[in-house]
Design an enzyme around this catalytic site. Structure first.
Site, PDB file in Angstrom:
ATOM      1  N   CYS A  53       0.844  -1.214   0.000  1.00  0.00           N
ATOM      2  CA  CYS A  53       0.000   0.000   0.000  1.00  0.00           C
ATOM      3  C   CYS A  53       0.873   1.256   0.000  1.00  0.00           C
ATOM      4  O   CYS A  53       0.558   2.243  -0.681  1.00  0.00           O
ATOM      5  CB  CYS A  53      -0.912   0.022   1.218  1.00  0.00           C
ATOM      6  SG  CYS A  53      -2.044  -1.366   1.283  1.00  0.00           S
ATOM      7  N   ARG A 136      -7.819  -4.525  -3.271  1.00  0.00           N
ATOM      8  CA  ARG A 136      -7.377  -3.342  -4.046  1.00  0.00           C
ATOM      9  C   ARG A 136      -8.357  -3.136  -5.204  1.00  0.00           C
ATOM     10  O   ARG A 136      -8.170  -3.675  -6.291  1.00  0.00           O
ATOM     11  CB  ARG A 136      -5.956  -3.547  -4.577  1.00  0.00           C
ATOM     12  CG  ARG A 136      -4.950  -3.751  -3.467  1.00  0.00           C
ATOM     13  CD  ARG A 136      -3.526  -3.936  -3.963  1.00  0.00           C
ATOM     14  NE  ARG A 136      -2.752  -4.558  -2.907  1.00  0.00           N
ATOM     15  CZ  ARG A 136      -2.246  -3.908  -1.853  1.00  0.00           C
ATOM     16  NH1 ARG A 136      -2.391  -2.600  -1.746  1.00  0.00           N
ATOM     17  NH2 ARG A 136      -1.585  -4.567  -0.912  1.00  0.00           N
TER      18      ARG A 136
HETATM   19  C1  BEZ Z   1       0.571  -4.574   1.859  1.00  0.00           C
HETATM   20  O1  BEZ Z   1       1.770  -4.739   1.923  1.00  0.00           O
HETATM   21  O2  BEZ Z   1       0.060  -3.532   1.478  1.00  0.00           O
HETATM   22  C2  BEZ Z   1      -0.321  -5.708   2.256  1.00  0.00           C
HETATM   23  C3  BEZ Z   1       0.073  -6.990   1.943  1.00  0.00           C
HETATM   24  C4  BEZ Z   1      -0.734  -8.044   2.317  1.00  0.00           C
HETATM   25  C5  BEZ Z   1      -1.895  -7.813   3.018  1.00  0.00           C
HETATM   26  C6  BEZ Z   1      -2.295  -6.509   3.304  1.00  0.00           C
HETATM   27  C7  BEZ Z   1      -1.505  -5.453   2.912  1.00  0.00           C
END
Ligand code: BEZ
Length: 236
Positions: A53, A136
């Site tokens: 993110c 997402r």
């Molecule tokens: C992230 O790194 O944004 C992420 C990865 C896995 C689950 C939730 C967020």
């Protein structure tokens, strides 16, 4: 049952964007009414202070002007509270350097959606992926408040921002010039003329020197890159 239905409800392409009022890092917004006359990209992400993110927010903030120049506003969302959002965005600006991007200030609104009200309305919770984090999702909403494209990615996969920009420009090009865009289209590539609706039109197209027909139902024509970009980037 009602709750499960709500979790699973999902707007579709062509639907009016579901309305909501929300608190964001830039104050309160009413969606889509505050954005009528502009394109909007409403996108969700799983959680603040997570690496994928963070890479996405930095990239979107870095490209924001490019999207704004195409008359498009960005709006983010996650199932976190306002103070978490503020702390995360401050950390990004003050501490994070990634792929040559640093000192990145996120100035587009980030919605706090701790009760998942917006996420449920937009089908951003997909329980078999995660029941408390949004996937997402990316919603392209046109200047009339109509959903025009929806793209979903899982939690582990960061979005491709070139593709998001390509989609925005292709949607606007289709609207402005009354054409469709073929696979992998980018401004400057030939565009597709809709299928002929009569035998007469089919014959005319086959004989028109400005139109390139592979067969009567598959015709393309040139559309200059500068004409496309002039029209779209000057509309703001
Ligand atoms: C992230 O790194 O944004 C992420 C990865 C896995 C689950 C939730 C967020």
């Amino acid at each position: 049952m009602e709750n499960q239905d709500q979790v699973m409800s999902m707007p579709r392409i062509g639907d009016p964007a579901p309305e909501f009022r929300a608190v964001t890092t830039q104050g309160e917004i009413n969606f889509p009414s505050d954005y009528i006359g502009k394109w909007a990209i409403l996108f969700s992400h799983p959680a603040d202070f997570t690496p994928v993110c963070t890479s996405e927010f930095m990239t979107f903030a870095h490209l924001e002007k490019q999207f704004n120049d195409a008359n498009c506003e960005l709006i983010g969302l996650s199932i976190d509270g306002l103070y978490s959002h503020i702390a995360w965005l401050r950390t990004i600006k003050e501490k994070i350097e990634y792929k040559g991007m640093k000192d990145i200030e996120v100035t587009f609104p980030l919605i706090e959606d701790i009760k998942m009200d917006v996420a449920k309305k937009y089908g951003m919770i997909q329980p078999n992926e995660d029941s408390t984090k949004a996937v997402r999702a990316v919603f392209f909403v046109d200047p009339r408040g109509i959903i025009r494209t929806i793209i979903y990615y899982p939690l582990s996969l960061g979005r491709n921002f070139d593709e998001l920009y390509r989609v925005l420009i292709a949607l606007q090009t289709a609207d402005e010039f009354g054409i469709a865009t073929p696979a992998d289209w980018r401004p400057g590539d030939d565009v597709i003329i809709g299928p002929a609706g009569s035998c007469g039109t089919a014959k005319e197209r086959m004989e028109d020197g400005d139109i390139d027909c592979k067969d009567w139902f598959f015709c393309t024509k040139k559309l200059d890159k500068d004409i496309v970009l002039d029209k779209i980037l000057k509309k703001k």
